[in-house]
Design an enzyme around this catalytic site. Sequence first.
Site, PDB file in Angstrom:
ATOM      1  N   CYS A 117      -0.479   4.535 -12.431  1.00 32.41           N
ATOM      2  CA  CYS A 117      -0.751   5.630 -11.502  1.00 32.41           C
ATOM      3  C   CYS A 117      -0.390   6.923 -12.208  1.00 32.41           C
ATOM      4  O   CYS A 117       0.365   6.915 -13.179  1.00 32.41           O
ATOM      5  CB  CYS A 117       0.070   5.474 -10.224  1.00 32.41           C
ATOM      6  SG  CYS A 117      -0.459   6.589  -8.903  1.00 32.41           S
ATOM      7  N   CYS A 119       0.825   9.800 -10.450  1.00 32.71           N
ATOM      8  CA  CYS A 119       1.625  10.745  -9.650  1.00 32.71           C
ATOM      9  C   CYS A 119       2.938  11.150 -10.317  1.00 32.71           C
ATOM     10  O   CYS A 119       3.403  12.265 -10.128  1.00 32.71           O
ATOM     11  CB  CYS A 119       1.856  10.215  -8.243  1.00 32.71           C
ATOM     12  SG  CYS A 119       2.745   8.652  -8.182  1.00 32.71           S
ATOM     13  N   CYS A 127      -1.884  11.345  -7.092  1.00 26.33           N
ATOM     14  CA  CYS A 127      -2.124  10.109  -7.825  1.00 26.33           C
ATOM     15  C   CYS A 127      -3.407  10.138  -8.666  1.00 26.33           C
ATOM     16  O   CYS A 127      -3.754   9.140  -9.307  1.00 26.33           O
ATOM     17  CB  CYS A 127      -2.157   8.923  -6.869  1.00 26.33           C
ATOM     18  SG  CYS A 127      -0.589   8.705  -5.996  1.00 26.33           S
ATOM     19  N   LYS A 187      -2.126  -0.402   0.683  1.00 21.29           N
ATOM     20  CA  LYS A 187      -0.955   0.462   0.556  1.00 21.29           C
ATOM     21  C   LYS A 187      -1.065   1.572   1.588  1.00 21.29           C
ATOM     22  O   LYS A 187      -2.043   2.317   1.608  1.00 21.29           O
ATOM     23  CB  LYS A 187      -0.893   1.051  -0.849  1.00 21.29           C
ATOM     24  CG  LYS A 187       0.269   2.010  -1.061  1.00 21.29           C
ATOM     25  CD  LYS A 187       0.347   2.487  -2.490  1.00 21.29           C
ATOM     26  CE  LYS A 187       1.460   3.482  -2.696  1.00 21.29           C
ATOM     27  NZ  LYS A 187       1.563   3.912  -4.087  1.00 21.29           N
ATOM     28  N   ARG A 197      10.179   8.732  -4.373  1.00 17.05           N
ATOM     29  CA  ARG A 197       9.639   9.997  -4.903  1.00 17.05           C
ATOM     30  C   ARG A 197      10.755  10.850  -5.495  1.00 17.05           C
ATOM     31  O   ARG A 197      10.524  11.585  -6.449  1.00 17.05           O
ATOM     32  CB  ARG A 197       8.858  10.728  -3.813  1.00 17.05           C
ATOM     33  CG  ARG A 197       7.588   9.950  -3.486  1.00 17.05           C
ATOM     34  CD  ARG A 197       6.762  10.572  -2.394  1.00 17.05           C
ATOM     35  NE  ARG A 197       5.662   9.668  -2.041  1.00 17.05           N
ATOM     36  CZ  ARG A 197       4.867   9.820  -0.992  1.00 17.05           C
ATOM     37  NH1 ARG A 197       5.037  10.857  -0.191  1.00 17.05           N
ATOM     38  NH2 ARG A 197       3.907   8.953  -0.750  1.00 17.05           N
ATOM     39  N   ARG A 209      -0.358  12.203   0.898  1.00 16.56           N
ATOM     40  CA  ARG A 209      -1.253  11.187   0.329  1.00 16.56           C
ATOM     41  C   ARG A 209      -2.134  10.514   1.381  1.00 16.56           C
ATOM     42  O   ARG A 209      -2.740   9.489   1.112  1.00 16.56           O
ATOM     43  CB  ARG A 209      -0.440  10.118  -0.387  1.00 16.56           C
ATOM     44  CG  ARG A 209       0.463  10.620  -1.496  1.00 16.56           C
ATOM     45  CD  ARG A 209       0.713   9.533  -2.521  1.00 16.56           C
ATOM     46  NE  ARG A 209       1.931   9.684  -3.281  1.00 16.56           N
ATOM     47  CZ  ARG A 209       2.187  10.663  -4.162  1.00 16.56           C
ATOM     48  NH1 ARG A 209       1.281  11.617  -4.375  1.00 16.56           N
ATOM     49  NH2 ARG A 209       3.335  10.696  -4.808  1.00 16.56           N
ATOM     50  N   GLU A 225      -9.859  -3.653   2.485  1.00 19.54           N
ATOM     51  CA  GLU A 225      -9.347  -3.200   1.182  1.00 19.54           C
ATOM     52  C   GLU A 225      -9.026  -4.393   0.277  1.00 19.54           C
ATOM     53  O   GLU A 225      -9.321  -4.394  -0.912  1.00 19.54           O
ATOM     54  CB  GLU A 225      -8.074  -2.363   1.371  1.00 19.54           C
ATOM     55  CG  GLU A 225      -8.302  -0.915   1.788  1.00 19.54           C
ATOM     56  CD  GLU A 225      -8.720  -0.044   0.604  1.00 19.54           C
ATOM     57  OE1 GLU A 225      -8.931  -0.565  -0.512  1.00 19.54           O
ATOM     58  OE2 GLU A 225      -8.835   1.181   0.806  1.00 19.54           O
ATOM     59  N   LYS A 240       1.915  -3.207   1.121  1.00 18.77           N
ATOM     60  CA  LYS A 240       3.033  -2.298   0.882  1.00 18.77           C
ATOM     61  C   LYS A 240       3.012  -1.191   1.906  1.00 18.77           C
ATOM     62  O   LYS A 240       1.939  -0.635   2.135  1.00 18.77           O
ATOM     63  CB  LYS A 240       2.873  -1.697  -0.517  1.00 18.77           C
ATOM     64  CG  LYS A 240       3.918  -0.672  -0.890  1.00 18.77           C
ATOM     65  CD  LYS A 240       3.570  -0.065  -2.208  1.00 18.77           C
ATOM     66  CE  LYS A 240       4.561   1.029  -2.536  1.00 18.77           C
ATOM     67  NZ  LYS A 240       4.234   1.708  -3.752  1.00 18.77           N
ATOM     68  N   SER A 266      11.331   1.607  -1.388  1.00 18.05           N
ATOM     69  CA  SER A 266      12.589   2.334  -1.532  1.00 18.05           C
ATOM     70  C   SER A 266      13.245   2.670  -0.196  1.00 18.05           C
ATOM     71  O   SER A 266      14.468   2.575  -0.061  1.00 18.05           O
ATOM     72  CB  SER A 266      12.348   3.613  -2.335  1.00 18.05           C
ATOM     73  OG  SER A 266      11.350   4.416  -1.712  1.00 18.05           O
ATOM     74  N   TYR A 305      14.119  -3.718  -4.626  1.00 19.33           N
ATOM     75  CA  TYR A 305      15.213  -3.144  -5.414  1.00 19.33           C
ATOM     76  C   TYR A 305      16.478  -3.991  -5.300  1.00 19.33           C
ATOM     77  O   TYR A 305      17.449  -3.747  -5.994  1.00 19.33           O
ATOM     78  CB  TYR A 305      15.468  -1.697  -4.967  1.00 19.33           C
ATOM     79  CG  TYR A 305      14.228  -0.844  -5.167  1.00 19.33           C
ATOM     80  CD1 TYR A 305      13.953  -0.266  -6.398  1.00 19.33           C
ATOM     81  CD2 TYR A 305      13.293  -0.685  -4.140  1.00 19.33           C
ATOM     82  CE1 TYR A 305      12.793   0.464  -6.599  1.00 19.33           C
ATOM     83  CE2 TYR A 305      12.134   0.042  -4.331  1.00 19.33           C
ATOM     84  CZ  TYR A 305      11.888   0.611  -5.565  1.00 19.33           C
ATOM     85  OH  TYR A 305      10.727   1.316  -5.769  1.00 19.33           O
TER      86      TYR A 305
HETATM   87  C1  PBG Z   1       2.989   5.631  -6.910  1.00 19.52           C
HETATM   88  C2  PBG Z   1       3.905   4.704  -6.266  1.00 19.52           C
HETATM   89  C3  PBG Z   1       4.696   4.915  -5.107  1.00 19.52           C
HETATM   90  C4  PBG Z   1       5.471   3.778  -4.946  1.00 19.52           C
HETATM   91  C5  PBG Z   1       5.128   2.904  -5.953  1.00 19.52           C
HETATM   92  N1  PBG Z   1       4.137   3.486  -6.747  1.00 19.52           N
HETATM   93  C6  PBG Z   1       4.952   6.078  -4.264  1.00 19.52           C
HETATM   94  C7  PBG Z   1       3.929   6.842  -3.595  1.00 19.52           C
HETATM   95  O1  PBG Z   1       2.829   6.367  -3.298  1.00 19.52           O
HETATM   96  O2  PBG Z   1       4.263   7.992  -3.370  1.00 19.52           O
HETATM   97  C8  PBG Z   1       6.492   3.605  -3.859  1.00 19.52           C
HETATM   98  C9  PBG Z   1       7.549   2.645  -4.136  1.00 19.52           C
HETATM   99  C10 PBG Z   1       8.723   2.738  -3.281  1.00 19.52           C
HETATM  100  O3  PBG Z   1       8.856   3.568  -2.348  1.00 19.52           O
HETATM  101  O4  PBG Z   1       9.628   1.936  -3.533  1.00 19.52           O
HETATM  102  N2  PBG Z   1       1.695   5.684  -6.507  1.00 19.52           N
END
Ligand code: PBG
Length: 315
Positions: A117, A119, A127, A187, A197, A209, A225, A240, A266, A305
């Site tokens: 990605c 971003c 992204c 996602k 982030r 986003r 999707e 996700k 996260s 995590y």
């Molecule tokens: C990037 C990406 C993101 C996450 C994984 N890859 C964040 C986003 O879309 O802003 C999130 C992972 C997490 O919150 O643990 N595209």
Amino acid sequence: MNLRPRNLRKTDGLRRLVRQTALSPGDLVMPCFVRAGRGRRVPIPSMPGQYQLSPDLLVAEARRLRRSGVGALLLFGIPTRKDSRGREAWSRKGIVQQAVRAVKDAVPDLPVITDVCLCGYTDHGHCGILRGGEVDNDRTLPLLQKTALSHAAAGADLVAPSGMMDGAVGALRAVLPEVPILAYAAKYASAFYGPFREAAGSAPRFGDRSGYQMDPGNSDEALREIALDIQEGADIIMVKPALAYLDVLRRARERFEWPLAAYSVSGEYALLKAAGERGWIDERKAVLEILTSIKRAGADFILTYYAGKAAEWMT
Ligand code: PBG
């Protein structure tokens, strides 16, 4: 009839015997953040216990994960420079490329997954590349191809396009026919990415986003999707976040006979950590219960995590 559902709950041995969902360390994937330097271990304030690591310390972490039986490592890079196109994402000398080489060198049998990605690499934090203030889907695809190619050249075992660009899986499949693709198929545009982030310095500098990630109210759309990503050649599909989307995970499990992953993101980690630190919940029990619920809902494996910690707790 005298029905006694409690009979099989009498002892731990009996409970274990009839348990349908059991977690093991191999079901867990550990996301890690890598940054330039040596001997650097920078704490991430909104994710206590998580760090940005320099490649040498990442290698040490990979060794530990391998020993505890964790299934794989997922790598996110913190670049030293950002620009409008995210150039460091596909540089041969980029931080992720260096880190993949180092980890594969030292711990060759631990699978390494790379995030594909832009971003974290763009100065605007979106992204994809921008045109007229919008993310330009089709001009982003070649950059994702270059990025994935550079990860594969460094030795990545799986590539994971996470930007929700239409056609990304097909674009990667076209240039990397023999590298497994983990597709962030469904996602959602989620508030639970907040701590990530901060960890990756990847928050969008303007807007959000929701023009490319999915609306939390939809689940039929998730199935569409996922179907598209499978058609485009995804080897593994993913939902996700995990905890707030267990219904989506269950529908995906029932609809598709395809390897299925879930990303406990996260914000999910932060919730558990915060309540655990205050002594409001038993962190260990709550984490294992939630991970079990994600697997029970249908995930074959889980990105979390807590992977390293949970693997220790299980043994
Ligand atoms: C990037 C990406 C993101 C996450 C994984 N890859 C964040 C986003 O879309 O802003 C999130 C992972 C997490 O919150 O643990 N595209």
